[in-house]
Design a protein around this motif. Structure first.
Motif, PDB file in Angstrom:
ATOM      1  N   SER A  73      10.401 -24.438  10.220  1.00  0.00           N
ATOM      2  CA  SER A  73      11.559 -24.093   9.637  1.00  0.00           C
ATOM      3  C   SER A  73      12.827 -25.249  10.079  1.00  0.00           C
ATOM      4  O   SER A  73      12.966 -25.215  11.580  1.00  0.00           O
ATOM      5  CB  SER A  73      12.438 -22.697  10.315  1.00  0.00           C
ATOM      6  OG  SER A  73      13.974 -22.920  10.369  1.00  0.00           O
ATOM      7  N   VAL A  74      13.157 -26.048   9.577  1.00  0.00           N
ATOM      8  CA  VAL A  74      14.278 -27.179  10.154  1.00  0.00           C
ATOM      9  C   VAL A  74      15.590 -26.273  10.726  1.00  0.00           C
ATOM     10  O   VAL A  74      15.798 -27.142  12.252  1.00  0.00           O
ATOM     11  CB  VAL A  74      14.647 -28.087   9.321  1.00  0.00           C
ATOM     12  CG1 VAL A  74      15.968 -29.117   9.371  1.00  0.00           C
ATOM     13  CG2 VAL A  74      13.169 -28.730   8.384  1.00  0.00           C
ATOM     14  N   MET A  75      16.142 -25.767  10.315  1.00  0.00           N
ATOM     15  CA  MET A  75      17.461 -25.409  10.876  1.00  0.00           C
ATOM     16  C   MET A  75      16.806 -24.631  12.244  1.00  0.00           C
ATOM     17  O   MET A  75      17.459 -24.574  13.734  1.00  0.00           O
ATOM     18  CB  MET A  75      18.311 -24.016  10.078  1.00  0.00           C
ATOM     19  CG  MET A  75      18.676 -24.418   9.041  1.00  0.00           C
ATOM     20  SD  MET A  75      19.659 -22.989   8.007  1.00  0.00           S
ATOM     21  CE  MET A  75      20.587 -24.243   6.946  1.00  0.00           C
ATOM     22  N   SER A  76      15.720 -23.403  12.254  1.00  0.00           N
ATOM     23  CA  SER A  76      15.005 -22.980  13.574  1.00  0.00           C
ATOM     24  C   SER A  76      14.920 -24.260  15.016  1.00  0.00           C
ATOM     25  O   SER A  76      14.790 -24.344  15.960  1.00  0.00           O
ATOM     26  CB  SER A  76      13.668 -22.711  13.347  1.00  0.00           C
ATOM     27  OG  SER A  76      14.036 -21.566  12.637  1.00  0.00           O
ATOM     28  N   MET A  77      14.534 -25.094  14.282  1.00  0.00           N
ATOM     29  CA  MET A  77      14.175 -26.347  14.741  1.00  0.00           C
ATOM     30  C   MET A  77      15.800 -27.176  15.650  1.00  0.00           C
ATOM     31  O   MET A  77      14.848 -26.951  16.718  1.00  0.00           O
ATOM     32  CB  MET A  77      13.384 -27.487  14.315  1.00  0.00           C
ATOM     33  CG  MET A  77      12.166 -27.097  14.033  1.00  0.00           C
ATOM     34  SD  MET A  77      11.359 -28.705  12.957  1.00  0.00           S
ATOM     35  CE  MET A  77       9.539 -27.563  12.659  1.00  0.00           C
ATOM     36  N   LEU A  78      16.421 -27.506  15.098  1.00  0.00           N
ATOM     37  CA  LEU A  78      17.572 -28.092  15.594  1.00  0.00           C
ATOM     38  C   LEU A  78      18.316 -26.869  15.940  1.00  0.00           C
ATOM     39  O   LEU A  78      18.925 -27.044  17.050  1.00  0.00           O
ATOM     40  CB  LEU A  78      18.475 -28.077  14.295  1.00  0.00           C
ATOM     41  CG  LEU A  78      18.020 -29.407  13.843  1.00  0.00           C
ATOM     42  CD1 LEU A  78      18.780 -29.858  12.465  1.00  0.00           C
ATOM     43  CD2 LEU A  78      18.305 -30.580  14.332  1.00  0.00           C
ATOM     44  N   PHE A  79      18.467 -25.725  16.257  1.00  0.00           N
ATOM     45  CA  PHE A  79      18.588 -24.745  17.042  1.00  0.00           C
ATOM     46  C   PHE A  79      18.267 -24.437  18.029  1.00  0.00           C
ATOM     47  O   PHE A  79      18.807 -24.858  19.093  1.00  0.00           O
ATOM     48  CB  PHE A  79      18.274 -23.420  16.803  1.00  0.00           C
ATOM     49  CG  PHE A  79      19.360 -21.897  17.313  1.00  0.00           C
ATOM     50  CD1 PHE A  79      20.729 -21.797  17.030  1.00  0.00           C
ATOM     51  CD2 PHE A  79      18.514 -21.748  18.162  1.00  0.00           C
ATOM     52  CE1 PHE A  79      21.244 -20.762  17.665  1.00  0.00           C
ATOM     53  CE2 PHE A  79      18.812 -20.662  19.358  1.00  0.00           C
ATOM     54  CZ  PHE A  79      19.876 -19.880  18.981  1.00  0.00           C
ATOM     55  N   LEU A  80      17.056 -24.680  18.631  1.00  0.00           N
ATOM     56  CA  LEU A  80      15.942 -24.819  19.717  1.00  0.00           C
ATOM     57  C   LEU A  80      16.805 -25.903  20.588  1.00  0.00           C
ATOM     58  O   LEU A  80      16.759 -25.885  21.564  1.00  0.00           O
ATOM     59  CB  LEU A  80      15.401 -24.358  19.512  1.00  0.00           C
ATOM     60  CG  LEU A  80      14.369 -23.122  19.210  1.00  0.00           C
ATOM     61  CD1 LEU A  80      13.316 -23.167  18.513  1.00  0.00           C
ATOM     62  CD2 LEU A  80      14.712 -22.094  19.422  1.00  0.00           C
ATOM     63  N   ALA A  81      16.681 -27.014  19.945  1.00  0.00           N
ATOM     64  CA  ALA A  81      16.777 -28.087  20.411  1.00  0.00           C
ATOM     65  C   ALA A  81      18.170 -28.374  20.139  1.00  0.00           C
ATOM     66  O   ALA A  81      18.358 -28.963  22.347  1.00  0.00           O
ATOM     67  CB  ALA A  81      15.958 -29.555  19.393  1.00  0.00           C
ATOM     68  N   ASP A  82      19.156 -27.545  20.448  1.00  0.00           N
ATOM     69  CA  ASP A  82      20.365 -28.058  20.672  1.00  0.00           C
ATOM     70  C   ASP A  82      20.644 -26.878  21.660  1.00  0.00           C
ATOM     71  O   ASP A  82      21.204 -27.735  22.816  1.00  0.00           O
ATOM     72  CB  ASP A  82      21.807 -27.375  19.268  1.00  0.00           C
ATOM     73  CG  ASP A  82      22.824 -27.856  19.766  1.00  0.00           C
ATOM     74  OD1 ASP A  82      22.855 -29.409  20.132  1.00  0.00           O
ATOM     75  OD2 ASP A  82      23.577 -27.177  19.548  1.00  0.00           O
ATOM     76  N   ALA A  83      19.798 -26.048  21.414  1.00  0.00           N
ATOM     77  CA  ALA A  83      20.737 -24.309  22.768  1.00  0.00           C
ATOM     78  C   ALA A  83      19.948 -25.335  23.894  1.00  0.00           C
ATOM     79  O   ALA A  83      20.429 -25.039  24.771  1.00  0.00           O
ATOM     80  CB  ALA A  83      20.002 -23.753  22.068  1.00  0.00           C
ATOM     81  N   ILE A  84      18.455 -25.681  24.464  1.00  0.00           N
ATOM     82  CA  ILE A  84      18.158 -25.476  25.644  1.00  0.00           C
ATOM     83  C   ILE A  84      18.432 -27.922  25.921  1.00  0.00           C
ATOM     84  O   ILE A  84      17.978 -27.965  26.878  1.00  0.00           O
ATOM     85  CB  ILE A  84      16.579 -25.792  25.328  1.00  0.00           C
ATOM     86  CG1 ILE A  84      16.369 -26.735  24.185  1.00  0.00           C
ATOM     87  CG2 ILE A  84      15.899 -23.957  25.200  1.00  0.00           C
ATOM     88  CD1 ILE A  84      15.018 -27.250  24.101  1.00  0.00           C
ATOM     89  N   ARG A  85      19.158 -28.362  25.005  1.00  0.00           N
ATOM     90  CA  ARG A  85      19.541 -29.213  25.614  1.00  0.00           C
ATOM     91  C   ARG A  85      21.319 -29.116  26.207  1.00  0.00           C
ATOM     92  O   ARG A  85      20.962 -30.085  27.323  1.00  0.00           O
ATOM     93  CB  ARG A  85      19.906 -30.687  24.316  1.00  0.00           C
ATOM     94  CG  ARG A  85      20.177 -31.615  24.222  1.00  0.00           C
ATOM     95  CD  ARG A  85      21.172 -32.372  24.027  1.00  0.00           C
ATOM     96  NE  ARG A  85      21.064 -31.675  22.770  1.00  0.00           N
ATOM     97  CZ  ARG A  85      23.394 -31.415  22.496  1.00  0.00           C
ATOM     98  NH1 ARG A  85      23.868 -32.121  23.471  1.00  0.00           N
ATOM     99  NH2 ARG A  85      23.939 -31.125  21.101  1.00  0.00           N
TER     100      ARG A  85
END
Length: 229
Positions: A73-85
């Motif tokens: 899931s690309v959206m999930s990857m981006l969500f996780l990356a953005d949130a923990i950044r």
């Protein structure tokens, strides 16, 4: 470098606030079907369902997003990356954020390359950040064009040097052509200074008005994805 971090963080905070107030967690990244051409998410429905639990139970939502990301899931990857950044609801982890951005980028996401640039910026590595944003721009990410334009406008376009309004304008024009609201606004303000002639100054006023109208419609329609398109 401090100046770059300051104005970029200010805009990011504004966008995050808009997403939260207009659409809640489902619009966390402003990512909707078709928002990023050429990038498909096979787990869109599950991603949206997980978003509904974000405010109620961030920890449970994180586990679901992580599971979906591992399934592609690309959206999930981006969500996780953005949130923990950013450290939004979760502990900051730049290394893990970078891994998720790179994985999403391998699936064609320009937004992932934009986020990767922000990871480099957080590490105060402006040169690699610029390279990532250039790559994001090549993939059609308007936000990357806006950041590069701002950097050239302030004299950091190549990691340092003199301000270059002409180069800044070129990046803003590209971002605006992709429908990116901040690029359009910055282009309008630059043209309104009159340094490119009366005709372009009038064009700047026209673009600023159109930008204002576009933002109003985005708010009325509860859609903030154009800001980070």
């Amino acid at each position: 470098m401090t100046q770059v971090t300051g104005w970029l963080r200010e805009i990011e905070d504004g966008v995050a606030h808009a997403r939260s107030s207009l659409g809640g967690p489902l619009q966390y990244l402003g990512m909707f079907p078709g928002a990023e051409p050429g990038v498909q998410d096979p787990h869109l429905r599950e991603y949206l369902a997980a978003g509904k639990t974000l405010e109620r139970s961030p920890a449970d939502a994180f586990q679901v997003f992580e599971s979906l990301a591992l399934q592609g899931s690309v959206m999930s990857m981006l969500f996780l990356a953005d949130a923990i950044r950013r450290g939004d609801r979760y502990r900051i982890d730049l290394e893990k954020s970078e891994r998720w951005y790179k994985r999403a980028a391998s699936l064609g996401s320009g937004r992932a390359m934009y986020g990767l640039g922000l990871v480099h910026l957080a590490r105060r590595d402006l040169q690699n950040a610029i390279e990532a944003w250039r790559s994001a721009g090549e993939r059609g990410c308007g936000a990357a064009m806006w950041v590069l334009g701002r950097l050239h406008l302030h004299g950091d376009g190549d990691g340092g040097g003199a301000p270059d309004a002409g180069a800044a304008r070129a990046f803003f024009e590209r971002g605006a052509s992709l429908g990116h609201v901040w690029s359009t606004r910055s282009l309008a303000l630059l043209l309104m200074t009159g340094r490119f002639g009366l005709g372009q100054r009038l064009r700047g006023y026209d673009k600023y008005l159109r930008c204002f109208v576009a933002m109003a419609f985005a708010m009325l329609g509860k859609r903030v994805d154009p800001v980070m398109r």
